[in-house]
Design a protein around this motif. Structure first.
Motif, PDB file in Angstrom:
ATOM      1  N   CYS A  44       0.862  -1.207  -0.031  1.00 14.27           N
ATOM      2  CA  CYS A  44       0.113  -0.085   0.024  1.00 14.27           C
ATOM      3  C   CYS A  44       0.972   1.214   0.048  1.00 14.27           C
ATOM      4  O   CYS A  44       0.705   2.129  -0.529  1.00 14.27           O
ATOM      5  CB  CYS A  44      -0.956   0.031   1.171  1.00 14.27           C
ATOM      6  SG  CYS A  44      -2.166  -1.245   1.028  1.00 14.27           S
ATOM      7  N   ASP A  45       2.125   1.100   0.676  1.00 17.49           N
ATOM      8  CA  ASP A  45       2.817   2.161   0.757  1.00 17.49           C
ATOM      9  C   ASP A  45       4.409   1.683   0.368  1.00 17.49           C
ATOM     10  O   ASP A  45       4.882   0.998   1.103  1.00 17.49           O
ATOM     11  CB  ASP A  45       3.005   2.852   2.105  1.00 17.49           C
ATOM     12  CG  ASP A  45       3.889   4.143   2.306  1.00 17.49           C
ATOM     13  OD1 ASP A  45       4.847   4.471   1.539  1.00 17.49           O
ATOM     14  OD2 ASP A  45       3.974   4.665   3.457  1.00 17.49           O
ATOM     15  N   ALA A  46       4.869   2.184  -0.644  1.00 16.93           N
ATOM     16  CA  ALA A  46       6.273   1.738  -1.116  1.00 16.93           C
ATOM     17  C   ALA A  46       7.336   2.062  -0.148  1.00 16.93           C
ATOM     18  O   ALA A  46       8.259   1.401  -0.409  1.00 16.93           O
ATOM     19  CB  ALA A  46       6.673   2.454  -2.773  1.00 16.93           C
ATOM     20  N   ALA A  47       7.049   2.811   0.658  1.00 21.46           N
ATOM     21  CA  ALA A  47       8.089   3.197   1.651  1.00 21.46           C
ATOM     22  C   ALA A  47       8.175   2.026   3.044  1.00 21.46           C
ATOM     23  O   ALA A  47       9.374   1.935   3.662  1.00 21.46           O
ATOM     24  CB  ALA A  47       7.778   4.633   2.357  1.00 21.46           C
ATOM     25  N   SER A  48       7.196   1.374   2.908  1.00 15.86           N
ATOM     26  CA  SER A  48       7.110   0.085   4.156  1.00 15.86           C
ATOM     27  C   SER A  48       8.281  -0.768   3.611  1.00 15.86           C
ATOM     28  O   SER A  48       8.286  -1.322   2.808  1.00 15.86           O
ATOM     29  CB  SER A  48       5.655  -0.412   4.138  1.00 15.86           C
ATOM     30  OG  SER A  48       4.827   0.485   4.663  1.00 15.86           O
ATOM     31  N   MET A  49       8.958  -1.126   4.790  1.00 13.61           N
ATOM     32  CA  MET A  49      10.021  -2.135   4.653  1.00 13.61           C
ATOM     33  C   MET A  49       9.923  -3.387   5.629  1.00 13.61           C
ATOM     34  O   MET A  49      10.405  -4.295   5.285  1.00 13.61           O
ATOM     35  CB  MET A  49      11.437  -1.383   5.222  1.00 13.61           C
ATOM     36  CG  MET A  49      11.619  -0.349   4.145  1.00 13.61           C
ATOM     37  SD  MET A  49      11.855  -0.689   2.476  1.00 13.61           S
ATOM     38  CE  MET A  49      13.673  -1.779   2.560  1.00 13.61           C
ATOM     39  N   SER A  50       9.021  -3.112   6.845  1.00 10.37           N
ATOM     40  CA  SER A  50       8.910  -4.251   7.692  1.00 10.37           C
ATOM     41  C   SER A  50       7.575  -4.055   8.227  1.00 10.37           C
ATOM     42  O   SER A  50       6.864  -2.922   8.295  1.00 10.37           O
ATOM     43  CB  SER A  50       9.933  -4.252   8.928  1.00 10.37           C
ATOM     44  OG  SER A  50       9.990  -3.066   9.497  1.00 10.37           O
ATOM     45  N   GLU A  51       7.081  -5.030   8.682  1.00  9.16           N
ATOM     46  CA  GLU A  51       5.508  -4.933   9.144  1.00  9.16           C
ATOM     47  C   GLU A  51       5.198  -5.937  10.226  1.00  9.16           C
ATOM     48  O   GLU A  51       5.749  -7.429  10.287  1.00  9.16           O
ATOM     49  CB  GLU A  51       4.787  -5.307   7.954  1.00  9.16           C
ATOM     50  CG  GLU A  51       3.200  -5.284   8.209  1.00  9.16           C
ATOM     51  CD  GLU A  51       2.237  -5.381   6.864  1.00  9.16           C
ATOM     52  OE1 GLU A  51       1.118  -5.258   6.927  1.00  9.16           O
ATOM     53  OE2 GLU A  51       2.759  -5.718   5.700  1.00  9.16           O
ATOM     54  N   THR A  52       4.257  -5.748  11.177  1.00  6.51           N
ATOM     55  CA  THR A  52       3.955  -6.692  12.126  1.00  6.51           C
ATOM     56  C   THR A  52       2.284  -6.586  11.938  1.00  6.51           C
ATOM     57  O   THR A  52       1.776  -5.490  12.068  1.00  6.51           O
ATOM     58  CB  THR A  52       4.346  -6.380  13.362  1.00  6.51           C
ATOM     59  OG1 THR A  52       5.649  -6.614  13.605  1.00  6.51           O
ATOM     60  CG2 THR A  52       3.728  -7.163  14.685  1.00  6.51           C
ATOM     61  N   VAL A  53       1.716  -7.582  12.120  1.00  3.45           N
ATOM     62  CA  VAL A  53       0.060  -7.547  12.144  1.00  3.45           C
ATOM     63  C   VAL A  53      -0.147  -8.847  13.371  1.00  3.45           C
ATOM     64  O   VAL A  53       0.241  -9.671  13.473  1.00  3.45           O
ATOM     65  CB  VAL A  53      -0.490  -8.260  10.944  1.00  3.45           C
ATOM     66  CG1 VAL A  53      -1.943  -8.077  11.107  1.00  3.45           C
ATOM     67  CG2 VAL A  53       0.000  -7.258   9.566  1.00  3.45           C
ATOM     68  N   ILE A  54      -1.084  -8.124  14.334  1.00  8.66           N
ATOM     69  CA  ILE A  54      -1.619  -8.879  15.399  1.00  8.66           C
ATOM     70  C   ILE A  54      -3.020  -9.223  15.376  1.00  8.66           C
ATOM     71  O   ILE A  54      -3.983  -8.049  15.168  1.00  8.66           O
ATOM     72  CB  ILE A  54      -1.293  -8.114  16.874  1.00  8.66           C
ATOM     73  CG1 ILE A  54       0.308  -7.847  16.975  1.00  8.66           C
ATOM     74  CG2 ILE A  54      -1.709  -8.799  18.034  1.00  8.66           C
ATOM     75  CD1 ILE A  54       0.757  -6.937  18.185  1.00  8.66           C
TER      76      ILE A  54
ATOM     77  N   ASP B 232      -2.416  -3.659  12.343  1.00 11.49           N
ATOM     78  CA  ASP B 232      -1.355  -3.559  11.415  1.00 11.49           C
ATOM     79  C   ASP B 232      -0.329  -2.709  11.567  1.00 11.49           C
ATOM     80  O   ASP B 232      -0.725  -1.173  11.839  1.00 11.49           O
ATOM     81  CB  ASP B 232      -2.086  -3.428  10.143  1.00 11.49           C
ATOM     82  CG  ASP B 232      -0.841  -3.531   8.994  1.00 11.49           C
ATOM     83  OD1 ASP B 232       0.188  -4.305   9.152  1.00 11.49           O
ATOM     84  OD2 ASP B 232      -1.351  -3.221   7.846  1.00 11.49           O
ATOM     85  N   LEU B 233       0.950  -2.656  11.886  1.00 15.88           N
ATOM     86  CA  LEU B 233       1.927  -1.553  11.766  1.00 15.88           C
ATOM     87  C   LEU B 233       2.879  -1.921  10.680  1.00 15.88           C
ATOM     88  O   LEU B 233       3.449  -3.168  10.533  1.00 15.88           O
ATOM     89  CB  LEU B 233       2.572  -1.844  13.042  1.00 15.88           C
ATOM     90  CG  LEU B 233       1.779  -1.829  14.408  1.00 15.88           C
ATOM     91  CD1 LEU B 233       1.377  -3.238  14.917  1.00 15.88           C
ATOM     92  CD2 LEU B 233       2.552  -0.861  15.531  1.00 15.88           C
ATOM     93  N   ASP B 234       3.436  -0.714  10.147  1.00 14.63           N
ATOM     94  CA  ASP B 234       4.433  -0.653   9.019  1.00 14.63           C
ATOM     95  C   ASP B 234       5.483  -0.048   9.313  1.00 14.63           C
ATOM     96  O   ASP B 234       5.120   1.140   9.933  1.00 14.63           O
ATOM     97  CB  ASP B 234       3.730  -0.174   7.745  1.00 14.63           C
ATOM     98  CG  ASP B 234       2.742  -1.298   6.999  1.00 14.63           C
ATOM     99  OD1 ASP B 234       2.556  -2.280   7.652  1.00 14.63           O
ATOM    100  OD2 ASP B 234       2.154  -1.038   5.997  1.00 14.63           O
ATOM    101  N   ALA B 235       6.693  -0.048   9.112  1.00 12.38           N
ATOM    102  CA  ALA B 235       7.953   0.717   9.410  1.00 12.38           C
ATOM    103  C   ALA B 235       8.548   0.812   8.030  1.00 12.38           C
ATOM    104  O   ALA B 235       8.963   0.107   7.266  1.00 12.38           O
ATOM    105  CB  ALA B 235       8.780   0.114  10.364  1.00 12.38           C
TER     106      ALA B 235
END
Length: 154
Positions: A96-106, A119-122
């Motif tokens: 969704c965002d090309a800047a996202s490099m890592s992600e956690t979903v709970i 959902d958290l993107d970094a």
């Protein structure tokens, strides 16, 4: 980072939310405000067939995610937290965002079923270490106590 203090602060903030919309809005803002290197924090809620975009902090996001698709859809199907150190290393990542490099979903559970996902993107790889993920899971446990599962967002 004082995770114990943040969890206590979260309880104080979230316990008096008048409805699910306010609760999830402040829940995402609380995390975005208290942690660096996060470019998206929010919720996808299961509507009976798919995950739909809920309250969030960040750039415009994908509105629909089908079970099994992407990190959110995988968390929904497996009912387990997904921690992805590098989203470009997995085949079914939804960008969704090309800047996202890592992600956690709970997953957010209600009587053994997934109600939604947090959902958290970094914008950096390896953002979500074990200690941070443990905090986030405890945060979702607290949040779950205040969700009115019998009502929609408002």
């Amino acid at each position: 980072m004082n995770y114990v203090f943040l969890l206590e602060s979260a309880k104080s903030l979230l316990q008096d939310s008048p409805n699910n919309l306010s609760l999830l809005s402040n829940a995402s803002a609380f995390i975005k405000d208290n942690f660096d290197n996060l470019n998206w924090v929010g919720f996808y809620l299961f509507d009976g067939t798919k995950l739909t975009l809920g309250p969030f902090q960040g750039k415009v996001a994908c509105e629909i995610i089908h079970p099994g698709r992407g990190v959110c859809g995988t968390a929904y199907v497996t009912k387990e937290t997904q921690v992805i150190p590098d989203v470009h290393a997995i085949d079914n990542h939804i960008a969704c965002d090309a800047a996202s490099m890592s992600e956690t979903v709970i997953p957010i559970m209600n009587h053994g079923e997934v109600w939604g996902v947090f959902d958290l993107d970094a914008p950096i790889t390896n953002r979500f270490d074990e200690e941070f993920v443990d905090f986030l899971q405890k945060y979702v446990e607290i949040l779950t106590k205040y969700i009115d599962f019998n009502k929609s967002l408002i």
